[in-house]
Design a protein around this motif. Structure first.
Motif, PDB file in Angstrom:
ATOM      1  N   UNK A 182      -7.805  -2.078  -7.623  1.00  0.00           N
ATOM      2  CA  UNK A 182      -8.194  -2.094  -6.209  1.00  0.00           C
ATOM      3  C   UNK A 182      -7.007  -1.800  -5.304  1.00  0.00           C
ATOM      4  N   UNK A 183      -5.839  -2.308  -5.650  1.00  0.00           N
ATOM      5  CA  UNK A 183      -4.651  -2.042  -4.838  1.00  0.00           C
ATOM      6  C   UNK A 183      -4.323  -0.557  -4.828  1.00  0.00           C
ATOM      7  N   UNK A 184      -4.478   0.094  -5.980  1.00  0.00           N
ATOM      8  CA  UNK A 184      -4.241   1.539  -6.047  1.00  0.00           C
ATOM      9  C   UNK A 184      -5.226   2.293  -5.160  1.00  0.00           C
ATOM     10  N   UNK A 185      -6.503   1.884  -5.186  1.00  0.00           N
ATOM     11  CA  UNK A 185      -7.492   2.538  -4.332  1.00  0.00           C
ATOM     12  C   UNK A 185      -7.186   2.305  -2.855  1.00  0.00           C
ATOM     13  N   UNK A 186      -6.754   1.098  -2.508  1.00  0.00           N
ATOM     14  CA  UNK A 186      -6.363   0.824  -1.123  1.00  0.00           C
ATOM     15  C   UNK A 186      -5.200   1.725  -0.703  1.00  0.00           C
ATOM     16  N   UNK A 187      -4.229   1.897  -1.614  1.00  0.00           N
ATOM     17  CA  UNK A 187      -3.085   2.756  -1.301  1.00  0.00           C
ATOM     18  C   UNK A 187      -3.537   4.192  -1.079  1.00  0.00           C
ATOM     19  N   UNK A 203       0.848  -1.184   0.000  1.00  0.00           N
ATOM     20  CA  UNK A 203       0.000   0.000   0.000  1.00  0.00           C
ATOM     21  C   UNK A 203       0.886   1.237   0.000  1.00  0.00           C
ATOM     22  N   UNK A 204       1.785   1.276  -0.950  1.00  0.00           N
ATOM     23  CA  UNK A 204       2.746   2.362  -1.054  1.00  0.00           C
ATOM     24  C   UNK A 204       2.919   2.683  -2.538  1.00  0.00           C
ATOM     25  N   UNK A 205       2.695   3.940  -2.902  1.00  0.00           N
ATOM     26  CA  UNK A 205       2.722   4.294  -4.314  1.00  0.00           C
ATOM     27  C   UNK A 205       4.096   4.084  -4.939  1.00  0.00           C
ATOM     28  N   UNK A 206       5.142   4.299  -4.186  1.00  0.00           N
ATOM     29  CA  UNK A 206       6.485   4.077  -4.729  1.00  0.00           C
ATOM     30  C   UNK A 206       6.706   2.611  -5.051  1.00  0.00           C
ATOM     31  N   UNK A 207       6.247   1.729  -4.149  1.00  0.00           N
ATOM     32  CA  UNK A 207       6.379   0.294  -4.394  1.00  0.00           C
ATOM     33  C   UNK A 207       5.537  -0.146  -5.586  1.00  0.00           C
ATOM     34  N   UNK A 208       4.425   0.559  -5.836  1.00  0.00           N
ATOM     35  CA  UNK A 208       3.571   0.224  -6.974  1.00  0.00           C
ATOM     36  C   UNK A 208       4.140   0.727  -8.287  1.00  0.00           C
ATOM     37  N   UNK A 259       5.914  -6.642 -10.147  1.00  0.00           N
ATOM     38  CA  UNK A 259       5.305  -5.813 -11.188  1.00  0.00           C
ATOM     39  C   UNK A 259       5.240  -4.355 -10.749  1.00  0.00           C
ATOM     40  N   UNK A 260       5.072  -3.471 -11.706  1.00  0.00           N
ATOM     41  CA  UNK A 260       4.886  -2.060 -11.423  1.00  0.00           C
ATOM     42  C   UNK A 260       3.835  -1.496 -12.358  1.00  0.00           C
ATOM     43  N   UNK A 261       3.286  -0.346 -11.997  1.00  0.00           N
ATOM     44  CA  UNK A 261       2.161   0.230 -12.726  1.00  0.00           C
ATOM     45  C   UNK A 261       2.626   1.235 -13.767  1.00  0.00           C
TER      46      UNK A 261
END
Length: 575
Positions: free
Chosen positions: A336-341, A299-304, A512-514
């Motif tokens: 969904x992961x982005x929304x959770x973050x 739940x961290x945008x950098x990790x995503x 993976x990354x976004x």
């Protein structure tokens, strides 16, 4: 193969194994991979259960199976062997008993050239090696394999035949009882546990079990790509599927209709939720299990994979006191992961946050989460309508699927609520057109829609084995990318390509990354929406206003050496 027992009645193997348990724990502690307290606890558990020490360590989650295998390989100076390198047919048949191989967790690899090559889970334990050398009269060379890989291969190569399949279309009472007995059969239980543990170890998102004419094909989806695993024998086909259905509280007697269920299992010391879906096929029932491992969710945008500017732009819109923020993309793109973050960033005691989801994938502390239950009338629309009477500040709707849900979301935004949701469209601009197609009036969209984020996931290069990619400029030119997009690439680029190593399982990728594009509704876009402009026109206007499209974002990340040009083109050229 037999040996005299010691005076206390225990078999020789048990005594020899105990001598190596302390040695192995001591070496793990010395290497800093295990605390002294954890080592003592593992020793006590091993003595109480009688399990092998490597099994205890991984089952308690003290160390991952892959890391343990790498450590043992380095310590014993024995090469590491992967499941893909295991033999297709039994080796040493008739010379070494199958029971001995299972008990000692040993897999013969080859016997060519007068040398018996074996894979073991614990090379520090010499008992199996010495016993096989004595029995066969040949030198033995040891390699290190992961325990679950060895167990699966032993089941595949030396598993006992159980007879034919049961026909459940006309199942009698005796047949049903026999099938229930099969589901409690130890091999079926071990096989299911191994599959789930292996998938968790490899960080797979899905397990696919696909019946064939002569067996059960097994595939894992890892980093968004299907990877074929070692198949299971036909004799295990029915008992394995039935075991999974029992665990997920499904009807084992019903093979003609699809079924859905859920289960929770402790793997490597932490719990994993699994969503199970079965479907009838010509050769039996197909099963797909989706793994939801809360311990691995980032739940961290950098990790995503978000840049600082991208994350800040998204959060700027999410923090607005009212309006709608949508995340779009296909299934499995991390919406969904982005929304959770995003929720994690704005989750404070000053905000009341409610969610309605299908399913609830991860639990968020301080957030009131509700599961959709259409069977009793609890849909996205009905839940969202009831939420508005609970004085929320932020509401997350799992997905906007129909006009009713969209209308309630718009009304909620108009009355001062912040709404976060997902939508299945190919691009950010297409989401606007999709909402208008549903029946939402353009003037309502301009009043409520703050931003739309489109997202795809690409595989991240393994940091241990990637290498510089030659001729990157020529490959970009051959791909026919517009010059305007190439202008985003920094002059000092580090394009890289995959190689493959033990750390990434030979794939060259790890995680993976976004790739994202964020469309923010400004005055120019609002004017076009009122004119019912098409998605392409909205896209051009957003680009003219400074929006970086997904392909450009991907090229920047490929130039930074975190993914490849091929990965970027694979997901963006489908848009």
């Amino acid at each position: 193969m037999s040996a005299p027992a010691p005076d206390d009645g225990r078999p020789v193997a048990a005594v020899v194994h105990e001598e190596f348990h302390d040695v192995m724990i001591a070496r793990l502690v010395a290497a800093g991979l295990l605390s002294r307290e954890a080592g003592q606890r593992a020793g006590h558990v091993q003595q109480e259960t009688g399990d092998r020490i490597e099994t205890v360590l991984t089952r308690l989650g003290m160390i991952s199976e892959r890391r343990l295998a790498q450590f043992l390989s380095e310590t014993a100076r024995a090469p590491l062997i992967l499941a893909q390198q295991f033999p297709d047919d039994p080796v040493g048949a008739g010379v070494i008993s199958h029971r001995f191989l299972r008990d000692q967790r040993v897999l013969p690899i080859s016997d060519a050239g007068g040398v018996m090559v074996i894979a073991v889970a614990n090379p520090l334990d010499h008992y199996a090696r010495d016993a096989i050398a004595f029995s066969t009269g040949t030198p033995v060379r040891v390699m290190v394999g992961m325990a679950t890989d060895i167990d699966a291969a032993l089941e595949r190569l030396y598993g006992e035949e159980r007879g034919g399949e049961a026909d459940l279309t006309e199942m009698g009472e005796e047949d049903l009882e026999r099938l229930k007995d099969q589901t409690s059969d130890a091999p079926a239980i071990r096989a299911v546990n191994r599959l789930i543990a292996r998938a968790g170890e490899m960080q797979a998102s899905d397990i696919h079990l696909e019946p064939t004419e002569d067996g059960l094909a097994v595939r894992f989806r890892i980093d968004g790509v299907m990877r074929e695993m070692v198949p299971l024998p036909a004799s295990m086909k029915q008992s394995l599927v039935s075991r999974i259905k029992v665990m997920a509280s499904l009807n084992i007697a019903e093979r003609r209709l699809p079924q859905d269920g859920r289960l929770r299992l402790a793997v490597r010391g932490h719990e994993i939720d699994l969503r199970v879906a079965t479907s009838p096929t010509i050769h039996g029932e197909s099963v797909v299990m989706r793994l939801l491992d809360r311990s691995n969710v980032a739940l961290d945008f950098k990790a995503l994979g978000y840049g600082e500017e991208q994350a800040e732009a998204l959060l700027r819109n999410v923090r607005r006191p009212h309006g709608i923020v949508l995340v779009t993309g296909p299934t499995g793109s991390g919406k969904t992961t982005t929304l959770y973050a995003a929720l994690d960033q704005i989750n404070t005691p000053e905000r009341k946050i409610l969610t309605i989801e299908d399913p609830i994938e991860y639990r968020l502390a301080g957030v009131n989460q509700t599961q959709v239950q259409p069977g009793i009338g609890l849909t996205f629309a009905s839940a969202l309508r009831s939420f508005l009477r609970q004085d929320p500040d932020v509401v997350m709707v799992g997905e906007i699927r129909d006009l009713e849900t969209a209308q309630i979301a718009v009304q909620a935004a108009l009355t001062g609520h912040s709404i976060l949701s997902t939508l299945h469209t190919n691009s950010a601009a297409a989401a606007v057109a999709r909402l208008m197609d549903m029946g939402i009036e353009p003037f309502l969209l301009t009043s409520t829609l703050n931003a739309v984020l489109a997202q795809r996931l690409v595989r991240r290069l393994c940091p241990h084995c990637s290498q510089p990619a030659p001729h990157a400029a020529a490959r970009l030119e051959a791909a026919g990318i517009e010059p305007a997009l190439l202008a985003n690439i920094p002059q000092h680029s580090d394009f890289r390509q995959p190689v493959g190593c033990d750390s990434c399982g030979g794939s060259g990728y790890q995680g993976r990354l976004a790739l994202v594009e964020l469309l923010e509704v400004d005055d120019r876009l609002a004017e076009l929406i009122l004119q019912r402009a098409e998605g392409r026109e909205l896209q051009r206007a957003a680009q003219a206003g400074g929006m970086r499209v997904m392909l450009a974002d991907g090229l920047v990340k490929a130039a930074a050496g975190v993914t490849t040009i091929e990965e970027v083109l694979r997901v963006t050229r489908e848009i």
